[in-house]
Scaffold this motif. Structure first.
Motif, short mmCIF file in Angstrom:
data_model
loop_
_atom_site.label_atom_id
_atom_site.label_comp_id
_atom_site.label_asym_id
_atom_site.label_seq_id
_atom_site.Cartn_x
_atom_site.Cartn_y
_atom_site.Cartn_z
N ARG A 64 0.72 -1.33 0.00
CA ARG A 64 -0.05 0.24 0.07
C ARG A 64 0.79 1.51 0.05
N PHE A 65 1.89 1.52 0.77
CA PHE A 65 2.85 2.21 0.63
C PHE A 65 3.65 2.51 -0.53
N LYS A 66 4.09 1.35 -1.17
CA LYS A 66 4.98 1.23 -2.07
C LYS A 66 4.69 2.50 -3.17
N PRO A 67 3.40 2.58 -3.84
CA PRO A 67 3.14 3.44 -4.80
C PRO A 67 3.44 4.89 -4.57
N PHE A 68 3.51 5.25 -3.20
CA PHE A 68 3.83 6.60 -2.89
C PHE A 68 5.32 6.79 -2.62
N GLY A 69 6.13 5.92 -2.76
CA GLY A 69 7.45 5.78 -2.73
C GLY A 69 8.00 5.51 -1.14
N TYR A 70 7.21 5.20 -0.45
CA TYR A 70 7.23 5.10 1.26
C TYR A 70 7.37 3.30 1.45
N THR A 71 8.45 3.21 2.61
CA THR A 71 8.60 1.82 3.19
C THR A 71 8.19 2.10 4.61
N PRO A 72 7.30 0.98 4.98
CA PRO A 72 6.78 0.90 6.47
C PRO A 72 7.95 0.30 7.50
N PHE A 73 7.92 0.89 8.60
CA PHE A 73 8.81 0.56 9.58
C PHE A 73 8.07 0.10 10.68
N LEU A 74 7.92 -0.94 11.27
CA LEU A 74 7.16 -1.23 12.49
C LEU A 74 8.00 -1.26 13.97
N GLY A 75 7.85 -0.67 15.11
CA GLY A 75 8.49 -0.72 16.01
C GLY A 75 7.63 -0.36 17.49
N ARG A 76 8.27 -0.24 18.58
CA ARG A 76 7.63 0.06 19.75
C ARG A 76 8.14 1.24 20.30
N GLN A 77 7.71 2.05 20.91
CA GLN A 77 8.20 3.20 21.55
C GLN A 77 7.41 3.68 22.80
N GLY A 78 7.70 3.30 24.11
CA GLY A 78 7.05 3.25 25.25
C GLY A 78 5.84 2.16 25.20
N ASP A 79 4.66 2.71 25.40
CA ASP A 79 3.35 1.85 25.51
C ASP A 79 2.82 1.58 24.11
N LEU A 80 3.35 2.26 23.06
CA LEU A 80 2.52 2.34 21.85
C LEU A 80 3.42 1.57 20.73
N VAL A 81 2.74 1.00 19.87
CA VAL A 81 3.32 0.51 18.76
C VAL A 81 3.29 1.86 17.69
N TRP A 82 4.41 1.71 16.95
CA TRP A 82 4.39 2.83 15.88
C TRP A 82 4.81 2.30 14.64
N ILE A 83 3.97 3.02 13.54
CA ILE A 83 4.37 2.83 12.24
C ILE A 83 4.96 3.77 11.42
N ARG A 84 6.27 3.75 11.09
CA ARG A 84 6.66 5.00 10.31
C ARG A 84 6.83 4.92 9.01
N ALA A 85 6.46 5.73 8.17
CA ALA A 85 6.44 5.62 6.88
C ALA A 85 7.85 6.42 6.38
N VAL A 86 8.75 5.96 5.87
CA VAL A 86 10.17 6.51 5.38
C VAL A 86 10.14 6.39 3.96
N PRO A 87 10.56 7.60 3.57
CA PRO A 87 10.66 7.65 2.01
C PRO A 87 11.59 7.10 1.39
N LEU A 88 11.79 5.77 1.08
CA LEU A 88 12.68 4.83 0.74
C LEU A 88 12.05 4.12 -0.49
N ALA A 89 12.88 4.43 -1.75
CA ALA A 89 12.42 3.60 -2.91
C ALA A 89 12.86 2.20 -2.96
N GLU A 90 12.53 1.43 -3.77
CA GLU A 90 12.81 -0.14 -3.86
C GLU A 90 14.25 0.14 -4.30
N ALA A 91 15.12 -0.83 -3.65
CA ALA A 91 16.60 -0.92 -4.20
C ALA A 91 16.59 -1.40 -5.50
N SER A 92 17.60 -0.94 -6.16
CA SER A 92 17.91 -1.21 -7.60
C SER A 92 18.74 -2.40 -7.63
N GLU A 93 18.82 -3.41 -8.48
CA GLU A 93 19.79 -4.45 -8.35
C GLU A 93 20.99 -3.92 -9.22
#
Length: 378
Positions: A64-93
């Motif tokens: 879902r994020f890929k068409p916008f040029g974003y990559t999701p990272f899932l992590g925890r900070q304190g009592d909350l789960v965080w989804i962070r959308a980072v502007p990373l395009a797909e790595a090219s071979e």
């Protein structure tokens, strides 16, 4: 290996960011209850509660994020789960391997020269390699064994990363011609994409040292069978320090050594010793060394504290043993490697119990393989 060079070069205009943030947030609301949100530069983040398992959430959000040029990272900070959308395009071979091949050929030549020294042939002293290049073949036993160990180590990383679908470079061998003792500074690969989760991060990190040991230990044993025990001659000599594993294998091969005697190692045994030493250095749990990646998979956010403790332990080891090698290595790690580590995409799914046990075993291996005084002149 510390950065992923695939940030998208086609970012949306600044005025479109609120629209993109809203679209991205709407793409997570069916599997994530948003309680907080934040924007840091080009990165969007939402804190809350996952409604599905982390691995399932990542599998749903990523396309879902890929068409916008974003990559999701899932992590925890304190009592909350965080989804962070980072502007990373797909790595090219990258398919060009000319640089890798050139560095490998140069490393073959530099390790042959180093192996010649070990065998008693001194380039530009006892022979001129430009006039008699075949004399470099005296270094084949050392060079072949060492490159087999290093190559197996790096290809252990490479094939494991490819198995998990990560973008990774071919190994870059690093030549170091004489007077550097071993003819090489090792080899590295470049991870062009983040690991998917802690399990894949652990497997990629641990595969290298464990694969290298499969070659290094038999090579060391074979080389010891060709080595000799003799009296220590007067005058200075280069002495390679014994780790616990090295001391045990030497005892198995020769038994207790007579007073005033030592083992004069065959070039294959010396290459095996270098293989064990390189493995020990890589297993130090600092930054993005193999051991640092293993430590991140084991300890997660506490990885930085573990890295700092390992750095201080190297300084203590140098002070206790009087070996300046550890001070040099510690400050190289501090200034070049640092204590940070990039998280995997899914930093919520725990490491499996079997991998946790292997990870503890890798830390024990570090203790068994590290020589208190690596190299000394006596």
């Amino acid at each position: 290996m510390r950065r992923w060079p695939f940030q998208s070069s086609e970012q949306a205009p600044i005025e479109h960011f609120p629209v993109i943030e809203d679209l991205l947030r709407r793409n997570v609301e069916d599997i994530f209850r948003v309680e907080r949100q934040e924007v840091r530069g080009l990165t969007f983040g939402w804190g809350g509660t996952l409604l599905v398992e982390p691995a399932r959430a990542l599998a749903l959000i990523e396309p879902r994020f890929k068409p916008f040029g974003y990559t999701p990272f899932l992590g925890r900070q304190g009592d909350l789960v965080w989804i962070r959308a980072v502007p990373l395009a797909e790595a090219s071979e990258r398919t060009k391997a000319s640089v890798n091949l050139l560095l490998f050929v140069l490393t073959v030549l530099s390790t042959l020269a180093a192996g010649s020294l070990v065998s008693g042939s001194f380039p530009f002293v006892t022979f001129n390699p430009w006039i008699a290049p075949l004399r470099l073949l005296d270094g084949v036993p050392f060079a072949f064994t060492l490159l087999a160990i290093l190559g197996t180590h790096e290809f252990g990383h490479y094939f494991t990363a490819r198995y998990y679908g990560a973008s990774v470079s071919l190994p870059y061998f690093i030549p170091a011609p004489p007077p550097f003792l071993f003819g090489t500074l090792g080899a590295i690969i470049r991870m062009r994409s983040p690991a998917r989760d802690r399990n894949s991060l652990f497997d990629i990190a641990a595969a290298g040292p464990l694969a290298g040991l499969i070659v290094a230990l038999p090579a060391l044993w074979l080389g010891l069978s060709w080595s000799k025990v003799g009296p220590v001659p007067p005058g200075g000599a280069v002495v390679f320090g014994d780790s616990l594993a090295m001391r045990f294998m030497t005892w198995l091969a020769f038994g207790p050594l007579p007073p005033g005697h030592d083992v004069f190692v065959h070039p294959v045994a010396l290459a095996g010793w270098v293989g064990l030493f390189v493995t020990a250095l890589n297993l130090i749990p600092v930054g993005q060394l193999d051991g640092g990646r293993i430590a991140y998979a084991l300890f997660g956010a506490r990885h930085r504290q573990v890295s700092l403790a390992a750095f201080l332990a190297l300084l203590v080891l140098g002070a206790v043993t009087g070996s300046g090698n550890w001070f040099v290595w510690a400050f190289l790690l501090f200034f070049v490697m640092g204590f940070q580590h990039q998280p995997p995409l899914d930093d919520l799914s725990p490491l499996s119990p079997a991998r946790y046990a292997v990870g503890v075993g890798c830390l024990i291996l570090l203790v068994l393989l590290i020589p208190p005084v690596p190299i000394a002149i006596q």
